[in-house]
Design a protein around this motif. Structure first.
Motif, mmCIF file in Angstrom:
data_model
loop_
_atom_site.group_PDB
_atom_site.id
_atom_site.type_symbol
_atom_site.label_atom_id
_atom_site.label_comp_id
_atom_site.label_asym_id
_atom_site.label_seq_id
_atom_site.Cartn_x
_atom_site.Cartn_y
_atom_site.Cartn_z
ATOM 1 N N SER A 1 -46.201 93.946 -23.670
ATOM 2 C CA SER A 1 -46.789 93.988 -22.249
ATOM 3 C C SER A 1 -48.246 93.589 -22.242
ATOM 4 O O SER A 1 -49.138 93.916 -22.851
ATOM 5 N N THR A 2 -48.394 92.786 -21.030
ATOM 6 C CA THR A 2 -50.025 92.348 -20.671
ATOM 7 C C THR A 2 -50.122 92.691 -19.481
ATOM 8 O O THR A 2 -49.076 93.097 -18.521
ATOM 9 N N SER A 3 -51.312 92.918 -19.017
ATOM 10 C CA SER A 3 -51.870 93.150 -17.564
ATOM 11 C C SER A 3 -53.219 92.106 -17.542
ATOM 12 O O SER A 3 -53.932 92.054 -18.308
ATOM 13 N N TYR A 4 -53.288 91.740 -16.305
ATOM 14 C CA TYR A 4 -54.458 90.833 -15.805
ATOM 15 C C TYR A 4 -55.151 91.233 -14.591
ATOM 16 O O TYR A 4 -54.539 91.591 -13.605
ATOM 17 N N ALA A 5 -56.340 91.222 -14.635
ATOM 18 C CA ALA A 5 -57.022 91.158 -13.082
ATOM 19 C C ALA A 5 -56.636 90.097 -12.526
ATOM 20 O O ALA A 5 -56.507 88.925 -12.748
ATOM 21 N N ASP A 6 -56.414 90.295 -10.895
ATOM 22 C CA ASP A 6 -56.131 89.169 -10.028
ATOM 23 C C ASP A 6 -57.021 88.075 -10.390
ATOM 24 O O ASP A 6 -56.666 86.667 -10.190
ATOM 25 N N SER A 7 -58.187 88.117 -10.515
ATOM 26 C CA SER A 7 -59.182 87.050 -10.531
ATOM 27 C C SER A 7 -58.869 86.057 -11.592
ATOM 28 O O SER A 7 -59.514 84.969 -11.599
#
Length: 126
Positions: free
Chosen positions: A56-62
């Motif tokens: 799983s990964t997660s990113y800032a919207d920017s």
């Protein structure tokens, strides 16, 4: 765990850099790994994170679609591939580790991470 970040530098807008963060011990299935950044005069902010398994990964919207986080579990290293860099990406980038046994969640908050590297400067010129 001790973390050593590297790969920062000066790049022109539109260019790419790959940051690396080497851990001093095994991290797979033990630590979520994250990248944060702090621009001059601003608070440190979340950039990207990857779960302890790498599934799983997660990113800032920017940075969604622009940056990619990955991990090499043999080398105990996490990477941040940064493409199409912009001047607003200029910051000190920090890698961090979060020891966890929680499944199905990737830490995205600074206070969740207990281990931090020394930071690497990324400067994007216009």
């Amino acid at each position: 765990v001790q973390l050593q970040a590297s790969g920062g530098g000066l790049v022109q807008a539109g260019g790419s850099l790959r940051l690396s963060c080497a851990a001093s011990e095994r991290t797979v299935n033990i630590y979520d790994m994250g990248w944060f950044r702090q621009a001059p005069g601003k608070k440190r902010e979340f950039v990207a994170a990857i779960s302890r398994s790498g599934s799983s990964t997660s990113y800032a919207d920017s940075v969604e679609g622009q940056f990619t986080i990955s991990r090499d579990n043999v080398k105990n290293t996490v990477y941040l591939q940064m493409n199409s860099l912009k001047p607003e990406d200029t910051a000190v980038y920090y890698c961090a580790a979060r020891r966890t046994d929680r499944l199905g969640y990737v830490g995205v908050r600074e206070y969740e991470y207990g281990y931090w590297g020394q930071g690497t400067q990324v400067t994007v010129s216009s």
